[in-house]
Design a protein around this motif. Structure first.
Motif, short mmCIF file in Angstrom:
data_model
loop_
_atom_site.label_atom_id
_atom_site.label_comp_id
_atom_site.label_asym_id
_atom_site.label_seq_id
_atom_site.Cartn_x
_atom_site.Cartn_y
_atom_site.Cartn_z
N LEU A 56 35.78 -61.15 -8.03
CA LEU A 56 35.22 -60.98 -6.58
C LEU A 56 33.78 -60.83 -6.75
N ASP A 57 33.22 -60.60 -7.89
CA ASP A 57 31.43 -60.85 -7.91
C ASP A 57 31.06 -62.15 -7.71
N GLU A 58 31.73 -62.82 -8.34
CA GLU A 58 31.16 -64.27 -8.14
C GLU A 58 31.22 -64.97 -6.73
N ILE A 59 32.58 -64.61 -6.15
CA ILE A 59 32.55 -65.16 -4.71
C ILE A 59 31.72 -64.26 -3.80
N LYS A 60 31.50 -62.91 -3.95
CA LYS A 60 30.34 -62.46 -3.34
C LYS A 60 29.07 -62.90 -3.57
N GLU A 61 28.81 -63.40 -4.61
CA GLU A 61 27.39 -63.94 -4.99
C GLU A 61 27.09 -65.33 -4.37
N LYS A 62 28.47 -65.99 -4.31
CA LYS A 62 28.29 -67.48 -3.53
C LYS A 62 27.98 -67.17 -2.13
N VAL A 63 28.64 -65.95 -1.51
CA VAL A 63 28.60 -65.68 -0.05
C VAL A 63 27.36 -65.19 0.31
N ARG A 64 26.93 -64.52 -0.57
CA ARG A 64 25.42 -63.88 -0.45
C ARG A 64 24.23 -64.73 -0.44
N THR A 65 24.58 -65.71 -1.37
CA THR A 65 23.48 -66.85 -1.19
C THR A 65 23.61 -67.78 -0.11
N PHE A 66 24.61 -67.94 0.41
CA PHE A 66 24.82 -68.65 1.53
C PHE A 66 24.29 -68.17 2.85
N LEU A 67 24.60 -66.68 2.85
CA LEU A 67 24.13 -66.19 4.11
C LEU A 67 22.40 -66.08 3.86
N GLU A 68 22.03 -65.99 2.91
CA GLU A 68 20.48 -65.80 2.81
C GLU A 68 19.88 -67.37 3.07
N GLU A 69 20.65 -68.40 2.94
CA GLU A 69 20.21 -69.72 3.42
C GLU A 69 20.65 -70.19 4.77
#
Length: 188
Positions: A155-168
């Motif tokens: 889950l940490d891996e997908i959370k990081e992907k989503v966080r990066t996407f949301l920041e951009e």
């Protein structure tokens, strides 16, 4: 919408000094189970994709302002009234100078008797069983399209992907996805 806005301005004894901010709020589950979407292949060729059936997930609570494209996101491990209370409190604290009108669905936890709605938030419930009225549903589709056919180890891996996407995720893109005519018409 116009009638609601005029009514709020005329009946609110001390309206927020910077006016109204209209939000569309919703929640979605994001997890390790592969999000399958259509794949383009040559004619007669069956698409092949790796699929993971791990059902570990977390919830992303989000609110978007269709007029400006502003957004507010929080992650939670589950979906309930306590998490929703935290979300509302944080949204109210982030935008204290506005009267925040929040459109949302009729989820059971949205009607919890234990909810304490912050003074600068007004909940506007959409009709039952009408997710198509909430532009945030299109935001979830957009995010999940970005995650489709990807495999994550945890889950940490997908959370990081989503966080990066949301920041951009630019406010212009959010406004173009969520700025439907029935929401924006009162500005003209």
């Amino acid at each position: 919408m116009l009638k609601l806005v005029l009514w709020l301005e005329s009946t609110t004894p001390n309206p927020a000094k910077n006016g109204l901010k209209y939000w569309c709020q919703d929640e979605t589950r994001i997890g390790l189970k592969t999000i399958e979407r259509k794949k383009i292949t040559a004619r007669g060729v069956k698409p092949i994709g790796l699929v993971q059936w791990n059902f570990k997930a977390y919830y992303l609570y989000g609110a978007v302002a269709p007029q400006t494209g502003e957004s507010f996101w929080l992650e939670f491990s589950h979906l309930d009234g306590q998490c929703f209370q935290i979300f509302l409190d944080n949204l109210a604290a982030e935008y204290p100078e506005h009267l925040n009108v929040v459109q949302l669905d009729n989820g059971k936890f949205h009607h919890s008797s234990q909810l304490k709605i912050p003074d600068n938030i007004l909940l506007l419930f959409q009709p039952p069983y009408s997710p198509e009225l909430n532009p945030n549903e299109r935001v979830w589709q957009y995010i999940k399209q970005e995650l489709s056919w990807e495999l994550y180890d945890n889950l940490d891996e997908i959370k990081e992907k989503v966080r990066t996407f949301l920041e951009e995720f630019s406010s212009e893109t959010i406004a173009s996805i969520t700025g439907w005519d029935y929401i924006l018409f009162y500005r003209h």
